[in-house]
Enzyme design. Sequence first.
Site, short mmCIF file in Angstrom:
data_model
loop_
_atom_site.label_atom_id
_atom_site.label_comp_id
_atom_site.label_asym_id
_atom_site.label_seq_id
_atom_site.Cartn_x
_atom_site.Cartn_y
_atom_site.Cartn_z
N ILE A 214 -4.35 16.53 39.86
CA ILE A 214 -5.27 17.74 39.53
C ILE A 214 -6.60 17.29 39.33
O ILE A 214 -7.52 18.25 39.27
CB ILE A 214 -4.60 18.51 38.47
CG1 ILE A 214 -4.57 17.50 36.93
CG2 ILE A 214 -3.32 19.00 38.81
CD1 ILE A 214 -4.13 18.58 35.90
N ASP A 215 -6.89 16.13 38.74
CA ASP A 215 -8.27 15.63 38.34
C ASP A 215 -9.23 15.49 39.27
O ASP A 215 -10.44 15.42 39.30
CB ASP A 215 -8.19 14.22 37.50
CG ASP A 215 -7.55 14.50 36.29
OD1 ASP A 215 -7.15 15.62 35.72
OD2 ASP A 215 -7.52 13.45 35.52
N GLY A 259 -8.55 16.70 32.85
CA GLY A 259 -9.57 16.10 33.28
C GLY A 259 -10.10 14.87 32.58
O GLY A 259 -11.09 14.96 31.84
O1 F6P Z 1 1.59 13.76 31.62
P1 F6P Z 1 0.40 13.03 30.80
O2 F6P Z 1 0.87 11.77 30.72
O3 F6P Z 1 0.39 13.85 29.40
O4 F6P Z 1 -0.63 13.26 31.49
C1 F6P Z 1 -1.72 13.88 31.23
C2 F6P Z 1 -2.98 13.77 32.04
O5 F6P Z 1 -2.49 13.77 33.51
C3 F6P Z 1 -3.32 14.49 34.26
O6 F6P Z 1 -2.89 15.63 34.34
C4 F6P Z 1 -3.60 13.94 35.58
O7 F6P Z 1 -3.96 12.66 35.58
C5 F6P Z 1 -4.67 14.43 33.57
O8 F6P Z 1 -5.31 15.43 33.82
C6 F6P Z 1 -4.11 14.32 32.02
O9 F6P Z 1 -4.93 13.53 31.40
#
Ligand code: F6P
Length: 438
Positions: A214-215, A259
């Site tokens: 999504i980033d 992000g």
């Molecule tokens: O599922 P987790 O480990 O909390 O990941 C959060 C991260 O993953 C993402 O959704 C995708 O890299 C980022 O936007 C976010 O920082």
Amino acid sequence: MRLSDLQAITHEDLLITRLGPRTVETPLQELLGNRQESVHYVTETDRVLVDDTLGMAKNRGVDAADLPAFNPGGPRRQLFFDPSEVTAAIVTCGGLCPGLNNVIRALVLHLRHAYGCRDVLGFRNGYQGLADGSEPLRLTPDLVRDIHTRGGTILGTSRGSQDPATMIDTLVAHKVNALFVVGGDGTLRGAQMLAAEAARRGLPIAVVGVPKTIDNDIPWIDHSFGFQTAYARAAESIQAAHTEASSGVNGIGLVKLMGRHSGFIAAHATLVAQGVDFTLIPEVPFTLDGLLDGVRKKLANQGHAVVVVAEGAGQDLLPPSTATDPSGNRKLGDIGAFLREQLTEGLSDLPLSLRYIDPGYAIRSVPANAFDAVYCTRLAQAATHAAMAGFTSVMVGSRRGRFINLPIALATATSNHVDPHGDLWMAVLETTGQPLSL
Ligand SMILES: O=P(O)(O)OC[C@H]1O[C@](O)(CO)[C@@H](O)[C@@H]1O
Ligand SMILES: Nc1ncnc2c1ncn2[C@@H]1O[C@H](COP(=O)(O)OP(=O)(O)OP(=O)(O)O)[C@@H](O)[C@H]1O
Ligand SMILES: [Mg+2]
């Protein structure tokens, strides 16, 4: 992506690794028979230029034929694999992303129906399922028929490192000769290691990446799948914050969006929702004083203010942290909570009504929207074509609307960021009216 990345690229950087000669006629022959070269179809012997401005192309000082160019995505008339001998496998890794199930479904249907592959296996929970000895799921067309209507991934996902040798042993044990890895930058790095380990052992296993995040931080392509759905969903939170802020006395709507290192979600959601006064992204530093001053002025002039902050923005304002998640990604400080506190304290001389919204996981756990659903299907088809052709350590994606195959090494060498000098950021500044620097 910087202009210097573009200018430094050479013909060698764009070469796709091949498992061997292509000697098997494709079962798609009838479908391909009548294809006419057109502005919408790049033939397999043509190439897709890296440069798309006259200035960039001229700067290289080479003949047109020597301009760096990508291998075009799409079906090949001759294949490396005999599809009837192919057992494919799929893994989905990293954070959730809208469209994962669409990709799984399209891979299974395309592999089984279009190419007639022997079997498609789904390994559970990302790379973990390739290392923990668990039995894979047999992905039949029946099993995946309705999964595209759901968010998440039917295969599960995980973060955390696994031994490439063990993972290749698993693929060998299950006679897998084409592995589809669906993930972000970390997943693609893992895929590179898997392809290298397979090559070291002389195993003809195609490793093909499908760019998920999504980033939108994967470089060289127009976007990763799931990104558009995520920012469309994020815009709903901004709209809610705007409604709250504009209905309160000195209303402040503060929205934190995902992000990590790239502010694409915040920038695009701002442009969708409108009504944002300050958009804060990791690529553009800001000061607390600058923000407080700006918000104070907005409250005085229009009675409310809306601030959108990407989670990776303003990290220099927070206590430094060295903590990482199981994949080695740095854990970020909570900029949303910090700004809520700072705005409340810094503007305590005013009667404020601050509303803080952090939609968090809600923007990425939803089903793909129509745009992403189309993109996921096309990515899965492009990935299948690449695998059948015997391309490996390769990622598929659309670049300026054309599907290309690019070496994973290139996709992991840099990341995609909002360019503070680019048109997107300019559009955000024009929309919010915020100063060039805060
Ligand atoms: O599922 P987790 O480990 O909390 O990941 C959060 C991260 O993953 C993402 O959704 C995708 O890299 C980022 O936007 C976010 O920082
Ligand atoms: N440098 C690396 N080498 C090998 N494997 C890696 C590397 N970095 C990450 N991985 C593995 O890839 C998988 C996914 O990585 P990560 O959690 O960073 O998510 P991602 O693919 O970047 O997706 P997203 O950023 O969207 O969450 C994990 O199992 C992780 O251990
Ligand atoms: Mg990542």
